[in-house]
Design a protein around this motif. Structure first.
Motif, PDB file in Angstrom:
ATOM      1  N   PHE A   1       0.982  -1.229   0.128  1.00  0.00           N
ATOM      2  CA  PHE A   1      -0.084   0.025   0.091  1.00  0.00           C
ATOM      3  C   PHE A   1       0.783   1.204  -0.014  1.00  0.00           C
ATOM      4  O   PHE A   1       0.566   1.955  -0.666  1.00  0.00           O
ATOM      5  N   PHE A   2       1.989   1.114   1.004  1.00  0.00           N
ATOM      6  CA  PHE A   2       2.952   2.447   0.860  1.00  0.00           C
ATOM      7  C   PHE A   2       3.387   2.648  -0.292  1.00  0.00           C
ATOM      8  O   PHE A   2       3.985   3.921  -0.472  1.00  0.00           O
ATOM      9  N   ALA A   3       3.883   1.536  -0.777  1.00  0.00           N
ATOM     10  CA  ALA A   3       4.625   1.708  -2.041  1.00  0.00           C
ATOM     11  C   ALA A   3       3.850   2.365  -3.132  1.00  0.00           C
ATOM     12  O   ALA A   3       4.495   3.109  -4.061  1.00  0.00           O
ATOM     13  N   ALA A   4       2.411   1.753  -3.179  1.00  0.00           N
ATOM     14  CA  ALA A   4       1.675   2.277  -4.236  1.00  0.00           C
ATOM     15  C   ALA A   4       1.274   3.949  -3.812  1.00  0.00           C
ATOM     16  O   ALA A   4       1.361   4.819  -4.887  1.00  0.00           O
ATOM     17  N   LEU A   5       1.130   4.038  -2.720  1.00  0.00           N
ATOM     18  CA  LEU A   5       1.162   5.572  -2.459  1.00  0.00           C
ATOM     19  C   LEU A   5       2.026   6.421  -2.956  1.00  0.00           C
ATOM     20  O   LEU A   5       1.794   7.386  -3.393  1.00  0.00           O
ATOM     21  N   GLU A   6       3.374   6.089  -2.546  1.00  0.00           N
ATOM     22  CA  GLU A   6       4.509   6.818  -2.842  1.00  0.00           C
ATOM     23  C   GLU A   6       4.637   6.969  -4.291  1.00  0.00           C
ATOM     24  O   GLU A   6       4.741   7.927  -4.815  1.00  0.00           O
ATOM     25  N   ALA A   7       4.289   5.596  -5.222  1.00  0.00           N
ATOM     26  CA  ALA A   7       4.378   5.882  -6.426  1.00  0.00           C
ATOM     27  C   ALA A   7       3.301   6.748  -7.142  1.00  0.00           C
ATOM     28  O   ALA A   7       3.651   7.532  -8.046  1.00  0.00           O
ATOM     29  N   CYS A   8       2.013   6.789  -6.592  1.00  0.00           N
ATOM     30  CA  CYS A   8       0.976   7.598  -6.987  1.00  0.00           C
ATOM     31  C   CYS A   8       1.300   9.099  -6.663  1.00  0.00           C
ATOM     32  O   CYS A   8       1.024  10.141  -7.540  1.00  0.00           O
ATOM     33  N   ARG A   9       2.073   9.234  -5.652  1.00  0.00           N
ATOM     34  CA  ARG A   9       2.444  10.821  -5.130  1.00  0.00           C
ATOM     35  C   ARG A   9       3.389  11.494  -6.080  1.00  0.00           C
ATOM     36  O   ARG A   9       3.213  12.433  -6.613  1.00  0.00           O
ATOM     37  N   VAL A  10       4.093  10.532  -6.525  1.00  0.00           N
ATOM     38  CA  VAL A  10       5.244  11.046  -7.545  1.00  0.00           C
ATOM     39  C   VAL A  10       4.482  11.300  -8.901  1.00  0.00           C
ATOM     40  O   VAL A  10       4.871  12.275  -9.353  1.00  0.00           O
ATOM     41  N   GLY A  11       3.800  10.206  -9.360  1.00  0.00           N
ATOM     42  CA  GLY A  11       3.001  10.330 -10.855  1.00  0.00           C
ATOM     43  C   GLY A  11       2.229   9.174 -10.928  1.00  0.00           C
ATOM     44  O   GLY A  11       2.746   8.081 -10.949  1.00  0.00           O
ATOM     45  N   PRO A  12       0.803   9.559 -10.735  1.00  0.00           N
ATOM     46  CA  PRO A  12      -0.148   8.701 -10.691  1.00  0.00           C
ATOM     47  C   PRO A  12      -0.280   7.760 -12.197  1.00  0.00           C
ATOM     48  O   PRO A  12      -1.245   7.984 -12.773  1.00  0.00           O
ATOM     49  N   GLU A  13       0.672   6.863 -12.533  1.00  0.00           N
ATOM     50  CA  GLU A  13       0.636   6.157 -13.737  1.00  0.00           C
ATOM     51  C   GLU A  13      -0.466   4.840 -13.415  1.00  0.00           C
ATOM     52  O   GLU A  13      -0.710   4.629 -12.340  1.00  0.00           O
ATOM     53  N   PRO A  14      -0.964   4.383 -14.643  1.00  0.00           N
ATOM     54  CA  PRO A  14      -2.156   3.544 -14.430  1.00  0.00           C
ATOM     55  C   PRO A  14      -1.820   2.246 -13.682  1.00  0.00           C
ATOM     56  O   PRO A  14      -2.836   1.934 -12.649  1.00  0.00           O
ATOM     57  N   LYS A  15      -0.640   1.635 -13.750  1.00  0.00           N
ATOM     58  CA  LYS A  15      -0.213   0.490 -12.811  1.00  0.00           C
ATOM     59  C   LYS A  15      -0.260   0.921 -11.411  1.00  0.00           C
ATOM     60  O   LYS A  15      -0.800   0.037 -10.669  1.00  0.00           O
ATOM     61  N   ALA A  16       0.382   2.010 -11.058  1.00  0.00           N
ATOM     62  CA  ALA A  16       0.474   2.394  -9.765  1.00  0.00           C
ATOM     63  C   ALA A  16      -0.827   2.571  -9.154  1.00  0.00           C
ATOM     64  O   ALA A  16      -1.372   2.282  -7.976  1.00  0.00           O
ATOM     65  N   VAL A  17      -1.786   3.366  -9.915  1.00  0.00           N
ATOM     66  CA  VAL A  17      -3.301   3.695  -9.652  1.00  0.00           C
ATOM     67  C   VAL A  17      -4.029   2.403  -9.254  1.00  0.00           C
ATOM     68  O   VAL A  17      -4.555   2.044  -8.256  1.00  0.00           O
ATOM     69  N   HIS A  18      -3.553   1.361 -10.214  1.00  0.00           N
ATOM     70  CA  HIS A  18      -4.499   0.098 -10.081  1.00  0.00           C
ATOM     71  C   HIS A  18      -3.952  -0.619  -8.803  1.00  0.00           C
ATOM     72  O   HIS A  18      -4.787  -1.123  -8.051  1.00  0.00           O
ATOM     73  N   ARG A  19      -2.652  -0.576  -8.646  1.00  0.00           N
ATOM     74  CA  ARG A  19      -2.266  -1.245  -7.405  1.00  0.00           C
ATOM     75  C   ARG A  19      -2.427  -0.683  -6.122  1.00  0.00           C
ATOM     76  O   ARG A  19      -3.013  -1.317  -5.293  1.00  0.00           O
ATOM     77  N   LEU A  20      -2.732   0.644  -6.040  1.00  0.00           N
ATOM     78  CA  LEU A  20      -2.949   1.338  -4.861  1.00  0.00           C
ATOM     79  C   LEU A  20      -4.708   1.080  -4.726  1.00  0.00           C
ATOM     80  O   LEU A  20      -5.020   0.976  -3.296  1.00  0.00           O
ATOM     81  N   ARG A  21      -5.501   1.097  -5.632  1.00  0.00           N
ATOM     82  CA  ARG A  21      -7.015   0.681  -5.587  1.00  0.00           C
ATOM     83  C   ARG A  21      -7.175  -0.504  -4.968  1.00  0.00           C
ATOM     84  O   ARG A  21      -7.900  -0.976  -4.137  1.00  0.00           O
ATOM     85  N   THR A  22      -6.489  -1.600  -5.479  1.00  0.00           N
ATOM     86  CA  THR A  22      -6.672  -3.207  -5.164  1.00  0.00           C
ATOM     87  C   THR A  22      -6.321  -3.315  -3.983  1.00  0.00           C
ATOM     88  O   THR A  22      -6.679  -4.317  -3.000  1.00  0.00           O
ATOM     89  N   THR A  23      -4.860  -2.708  -3.459  1.00  0.00           N
ATOM     90  CA  THR A  23      -4.477  -2.945  -2.246  1.00  0.00           C
ATOM     91  C   THR A  23      -5.274  -2.407  -0.937  1.00  0.00           C
ATOM     92  O   THR A  23      -5.542  -3.139  -0.185  1.00  0.00           O
ATOM     93  N   THR A  24      -5.726  -1.110  -1.355  1.00  0.00           N
ATOM     94  CA  THR A  24      -6.532  -0.582  -0.286  1.00  0.00           C
ATOM     95  C   THR A  24      -7.841  -1.330  -0.081  1.00  0.00           C
ATOM     96  O   THR A  24      -8.266  -1.673   1.132  1.00  0.00           O
ATOM     97  N   ARG A  25      -8.369  -2.124  -0.952  1.00  0.00           N
ATOM     98  CA  ARG A  25      -9.532  -2.853  -0.896  1.00  0.00           C
ATOM     99  C   ARG A  25      -9.034  -4.067  -0.097  1.00  0.00           C
ATOM    100  O   ARG A  25      -9.962  -4.573   0.554  1.00  0.00           O
TER     101      ARG A  25
END
Length: 269
Positions: free
Chosen positions: A15-39
């Motif tokens: 989750f925190f890896a995806a959060l950091e990736a989306c903070r730097v730049g919300p690329e499609p893979k990072a956003v998908h990983r953030l959403r699914t990991t949150t769920r």
């Protein structure tokens, strides 16, 4: 045996890896990983709260964590939806355009460019919203997640599959396959069943259930993506345009497949 602490530790890191990736730049893979990991974290924590592992102190901490996760998932959702719609549009333009004559193809491509530009603008706006939510979350209660690890480290569960199947049955009670919105509600409320079944690693029965649920949820999700794209196409290029009609045709086919997937699931139950 399901060790909640180990699962949480892995999800927490993802989750925190995806959060950091989306903070730097919300690329499609990072956003998908953030959403699914949150769920997945939400499914795990909701189960811990329902089973009352750790008493009221843990329940309060879980409530704070769930409250912090909700806006992140909510902000990631529109970005992910648009990413999928853009992929669908590219594929549709390729397949439909190949079957058309030059004149019709030119009109289709013009409408496709217009719709694609609309999606890109919407994506930028949604991504900015996600970035703001992430910045606020990093200053707020999302860090409360880290404080849950000691409470979950000794938690061991059996029979998570029973929880998963119960959630699916409860979600299906109000399901009417003739009503598309009912399908969407069923998908939203039964997602946790798939994630819980994933956690019961090593169980052949749980694996079968997870695969069946993934197939059903993916089918309903595909219909919903086409439905959103149909609505946007009609607003952007007109409902009588060739592109809007092509998108609507895909939506209708996806709806039939989604209904069939749900009906097969319940025949197998």
């Amino acid at each position: 045996m399901v060790e909640a602490g180990q699962i949480f530790e892995r999800l927490h890191s993802e989750f925190f890896a995806a959060l950091e990736a989306c903070r730097v730049g919300p690329e499609p893979k990072a956003v998908h990983r953030l959403r699914t990991t949150t769920r997945r974290i939400e499914a795990l924590l909701t189960t811990a709260e329902r089973r009352r592992n750790g008493g009221p102190q843990l329940a309060r901490k879980i409530d704070k964590a769930l409250k912090a996760l909700k806006p992140i998932r909510g902000a990631a959702g529109p970005v992910r939806d648009i990413d999928v719609q853009m992929e669908l549009l590219v594929g549709l333009m390729r397949t439909v355009g190949a079957a058309m004559g030059m004149g019709d193809r030119g009109a289709l491509e013009a409408d496709g460019e217009k719709l694609g530009a609309k999606l890109k603008r919407s994506r930028k706006e949604a991504a900015r919203g996600l970035s703001k939510v992430i910045q606020g979350a990093e200053r707020g209660e999302v860090r409360a997640l880290s404080r849950l690890q000691p409470y979950l480290s000794e938690v061991k569960w059996t029979f998570l599959l029973k929880d998963a199947m119960k959630i699916e049955r409860q979600s299906a009670r109000g399901l009417d396959v003739r009503d598309p919105e009912s399908l969407h509600e069923y998908r939203k409320h039964s997602k946790f069943s798939r994630y819980l079944a994933e956690m019961e690693d090593g169980s052949a029965e749980a694996t079968r259930f997870r695969k069946r649920m993934k197939g059903v949820l993916d089918a309903i999700g595909a219909w919903h993506d086409w439905m959103l794209l149909t609505q946007l196409a009609k607003k952007t290029v007109g409902k009588s345009s060739g592109l809007a009609k092509a998108v609507q045709k895909e939506r209708e086919g996806a709806l039939r497949r989604a209904v069939g997937a749900v009906e097969r699931l319940h025949r197998q139950a």
